[in-house]
Scaffold this motif. Structure first.
Motif, PDB file in Angstrom:
ATOM      1  N   ALA A  79       0.546  -1.404  -0.007  1.00 37.60           N
ATOM      2  CA  ALA A  79       0.209  -0.193   0.140  1.00 37.60           C
ATOM      3  C   ALA A  79       0.805   1.201  -0.295  1.00 37.60           C
ATOM      4  N   VAL A  80       2.047   1.619   0.729  1.00 37.40           N
ATOM      5  CA  VAL A  80       3.419   1.847   0.643  1.00 37.40           C
ATOM      6  C   VAL A  80       3.921   2.522  -0.513  1.00 37.40           C
ATOM      7  N   GLU A  81       4.479   1.631  -0.713  1.00 37.58           N
ATOM      8  CA  GLU A  81       4.387   1.786  -2.834  1.00 37.58           C
ATOM      9  C   GLU A  81       3.622   2.191  -3.694  1.00 37.58           C
ATOM     10  N   ALA A  82       2.088   1.715  -3.451  1.00 37.29           N
ATOM     11  CA  ALA A  82       0.768   2.541  -4.371  1.00 37.29           C
ATOM     12  C   ALA A  82       1.135   4.007  -4.519  1.00 37.29           C
ATOM     13  N   ALA A  83       1.036   3.801  -2.828  1.00 40.05           N
ATOM     14  CA  ALA A  83       0.980   5.850  -2.491  1.00 40.05           C
ATOM     15  C   ALA A  83       1.861   5.830  -3.362  1.00 40.05           C
ATOM     16  N   GLY A  84       3.131   6.095  -3.886  1.00 40.70           N
ATOM     17  CA  GLY A  84       3.630   6.314  -4.223  1.00 40.70           C
ATOM     18  C   GLY A  84       4.909   7.071  -3.398  1.00 40.70           C
ATOM     19  N   ILE A  85       4.626   6.305  -2.185  1.00 36.87           N
ATOM     20  CA  ILE A  85       6.439   6.380  -0.921  1.00 36.87           C
ATOM     21  C   ILE A  85       7.159   5.629  -0.889  1.00 36.87           C
ATOM     22  N   VAL A  86       8.080   5.695  -0.402  1.00 33.78           N
ATOM     23  CA  VAL A  86       9.076   4.454  -0.424  1.00 33.78           C
ATOM     24  C   VAL A  86       8.823   4.260   0.894  1.00 33.78           C
ATOM     25  N   PHE A  87       9.125   2.462   0.799  1.00 35.30           N
ATOM     26  CA  PHE A  87       9.135   1.485   1.974  1.00 35.30           C
ATOM     27  C   PHE A  87      10.552   0.819   2.518  1.00 35.30           C
ATOM     28  N   ILE A  88      10.847   1.533   3.173  1.00 29.93           N
ATOM     29  CA  ILE A  88      12.328   1.747   4.133  1.00 29.93           C
ATOM     30  C   ILE A  88      12.270   0.248   4.108  1.00 29.93           C
ATOM     31  N   GLY A  89      12.786  -1.141   3.252  1.00 26.30           N
ATOM     32  CA  GLY A  89      12.218  -2.190   3.951  1.00 26.30           C
ATOM     33  C   GLY A  89      12.465  -3.194   2.755  1.00 26.30           C
ATOM     34  N   PRO A  90      11.985  -4.364   2.614  1.00 24.87           N
ATOM     35  CA  PRO A  90      11.648  -5.335   1.336  1.00 24.87           C
ATOM     36  C   PRO A  90      10.675  -5.390   1.010  1.00 24.87           C
TER      37      PRO A  90
END
Length: 672
Positions: A97-108
């Motif tokens: 969901a984070v990636e889909a929102a255009g935000i970087v997830f700091i993890g795998p």
């Protein structure tokens, strides 16, 4: 800083949130904290550049609300989210969901998480990539009869493990077939409550194993490295107590083989960012894959101190698209610098089966940070340890050139530590770092549970006379130093009656010093002043000369021997430490009497605030002493409540799902 994020939201709380904030601040990255109702004044909220409320005090109402946290990230303008560990850190749906929102997830990636989200699926995948695994059963068929047959095939002892989850939850060791059914039911229930799914897997239990894990790191350019091992074999009920790097057990040859296996495991799931490959290691050096934790670990500081790295900075750089440093990629094994050890300071009562505690930290004294000592904490003195979250107070980490020197550093650091308010595990940890199984590097994952009595403070013994005299001297000196200031508040600051030396016209004065130790009241008659005292109590006496307290140390001659002791004196207690163990005394009114609180045998009460998970009896049921009556869940652990005596149930006053306060009466027995 060019190339990195300008603002990062930290989807966590406590010490890990504070730790991420420190690195971000050093790199010039603005930070956004999120907080529950219980954490409105928490340290991570105060340290961040801005903070957003996300809901109620319980994790399910706040820190597990991915949608609310994501909305806070959007509204705050955060470019990336750091999940810390626990909560949503290994939740693939949240990462997606984070990636889909255009935000970087700091993890795998979510795909990598999903491959590791099921222990059963992970085990099959590792077998396919030639990573050693423990024999067992990972099938989806969860029929109890089938599981019992598979258990017999694998052989005992074996372990039942929740297929989804971690942190020591949903795990049981079964020693024979007769114990299997009850342990299966308990494990499934705990897994269902903690993770929402009750699927289990079975594994052969390796006798006296060691827990050794490898820090791995991958980037989006195809590079995967390992950053050496950490040993976490000192455990209690699968919860890590002491972590260190490097392992005293691992040889250069074994490190090479395990490191290669760790990299193969990471490549099997196309891993990026920080992760930990955990192995169970037999006494002969045989090792087996356990799991990959797809996040930063609680014990990451020992790796940082021995490799002079900032793993959070590496996480940020990899998440921003940078490649791992060439120095890491070129070297298959990074040389370690010295030895590091980490302990976790908890609000818990080891004497009461490590019952988690809560309450205000009226005193929190920790050693000063230095090249040799690091403190990762999420609370300060005056803060409250909440009932809603893990009761960790701080992580205490030390470094030195050798393991023996690091252990000594840790002993000194613990001696400087004082926690007043909720009970803590400091004394337990002090015994731990002096125990032969730890100093000799021979401890295995089950040692603490098998020999717990060796690590717990023994039943209250008579306080050595010189320590009791030292404690009384500290109190007398404190009274004398406080008297002038007190006198200054009166009409006559020079009044002889304002002095605290016990002076009386015509005869030597006497003062009574009342101390309470391990629940026992001790009264000492004191004659003298200014560090020169004669003390009398219970037919004993001591002569104290030249007593003085300076910068936290008492120096005094007691019955002809000079002692130097760490000494802390406050309004309600005195702490002494002789370098090996601590003695804590409560200061009591000289002529007060306090009756001890007694309890009856007709009630079963909540030992702490929490949620009732299950009640196993009804009104009219006949029970025997020690029979399970109810199960509570509090601070991430299950607590079994048992009958205090045989009898008949008169009332059941709490039901499953109900939240209760400490000391609430849950079940009553008929009076006899």
């Amino acid at each position: 800083m060019q190339g990195l994020f300008s603002k990062v939201l930290i989807a966590n709380r406590g010490e890990i949130a504070c730790r991420v904030i420190r690195t971000c601040r050093r790199l010039g990255i603005a930070t956004v904290a999120v907080y529950s109702e219980a954490d409105a004044t928490a340290q991570h909220v105060r340290l961040a550049d801005e903070a957003w409320p996300i809901g109620g005090s319980r994790p399910a109402e706040s820190y597990l609300r991915g949608d609310v946290i994501l909305e806070a990230a959007k509204r705050s303008g955060a470019q990336a989210i750091h999940p810390g560990y626990g909560f949503l850190s290994e939740n693939a749906e949240f990462a997606e969901a984070v990636e889909a929102a255009g935000i970087v997830f700091i993890g795998p990636s979510a795909a990598s998480m999903r491959k590791m989200g099921s222990k059963a699926g992970a085990k099959i995948l590792m077998q396919e990539h030639k990573v050693p695994v423990v024999p067992g059963y990972t099938g989806e068929d969860q029929d109890p009869a089938l599981l019992a047959r598979e258990a017999s095939r694998i052989g005992f002892p074996l372990m039942i493990k929740a297929a989804h989850g971690g942190g020591g939850k949903g795990m049981r060791i079964v020693h024979n077939a007769g114990e299997f059914a009850a342990n299966l039911e308990s494990c499934q229930r705990e897994a269902r409550n903690a993770f929402g799914r009750d699927r289990v897997l079975l594994e052969r239990y390796v006798e006296k194993p060691r827990h050794i894990e490898f820090q791995v790191f991958g980037d989006r350019h195809g590079n995967i490295v390992h950053l050496n091992e950490r040993e976490c074999s000192a455990q209690r009920r699968y919860q890590k107590v002491l972590e260190e790097a490097p392992s005293p057990f691992v040889t250069t040859e074994l490190r090479t083989r395990m490191g290669d296996a760790a990299i193969a495991a990471a490549r099997a799931i196309d891993y990026s960012n920080a992760g930990t490959v955990e192995f169970i290691v037999g006494q002969g050096g045989d090792f087996y894959f356990m799991e990959i934790n797809t996040r930063l670990q609680v014990e990451h500081p020992v790796t940082e101190l021995t490799l002079n790295l900032d793993l959070v900075e590496l996480q940020l750089r990899v998440a921003a698209g940078e490649a791992l440093p060439g120095s890491l990629v070129r070297n298959k094994s990074v040389p370690a610098d010295g030895h590091a050890i980490e302990l976790r300071l908890y609000a818990e009562d080891p004497a009461q089966n490590f019952l988690p505690g809560s309450g205000k930290l009226t005193t929190l004294r920790l050693p000063a940070a230095s090249r040799h000592v690091r403190i990762d904490g999420g609370v300060i003195q005056g803060d409250t340890v909440s009932i809603f979250y893990d009761p960790m107070i701080a992580k205490l980490i030390v470094w030195d050139k050798t393991r023996a020197e690091a252990l000594q550093r840790m002993r000194e650091a613990l001696a400087e530590t004082e926690i007043v308010g909720p009970k803590s595990n400091v004394e337990f940890l002090e015994r731990l770092v002096r125990h032969a199984a730890v100093t000799g590097g021979t401890i295995d994952t089950g040692y603490l549970d098998r020999h717990l009595d060796e690590f717990l403070p023994q039943a209250a013994a008579v306080v050595p006379a010189h320590l009791l005299a030292a404690a009384a001297s500290v109190v007398l000196l404190d009274q004398e130093s406080a008297a002038p200031a007190l006198a200054a508040t009166g009409n006559d600051p020079y009044s002889p009656w304002a002095r605290a030396d016990g002076w009386r016209l015509g005869h030597p004065g006497k003062r009574v010093v009342a101390l309470v130790h391990a629940g026992e009241r001790l009264e000492l008659a004191a004659h003298g002043n200014a560090g020169q005292y004669r003390l009398d109590w219970n037919g004993q006496h001591a002569v104290v000369k030249n007593a003085a307290v300076h910068e936290g140390w008492l120096s005094a001659e007691i019955d002809g021997t000079v002692y130097r002791l760490r000494a802390v004196v406050e309004a309600n207690h005195v702490l002494l430490h002789d370098g090996n163990a601590r003695q804590v005394f409560e200061r009591a009114a000289a002529f007060a009497y306090s009756a001890s609180k007694s309890g009856g045998g007709d009630r079963v009460v909540a030992p702490m605030p929490g949620r009732v998970v299950l009640t196993k009896v009804q009104v009219g049921d006949t029970v025997i002493e020690g029979q399970e009556l109810a199960i509570m869940e509090a601070m991430k652990m299950e607590i079994t409540l048992r009958a205090p005596r045989a009898g008949t149930i008169a009332a059941v006053q709490a039901q499953a799902g109900e939240f209760v306060e400490a000391d609430a009466v849950l079940i009553r027995l008929e009076a006899v």
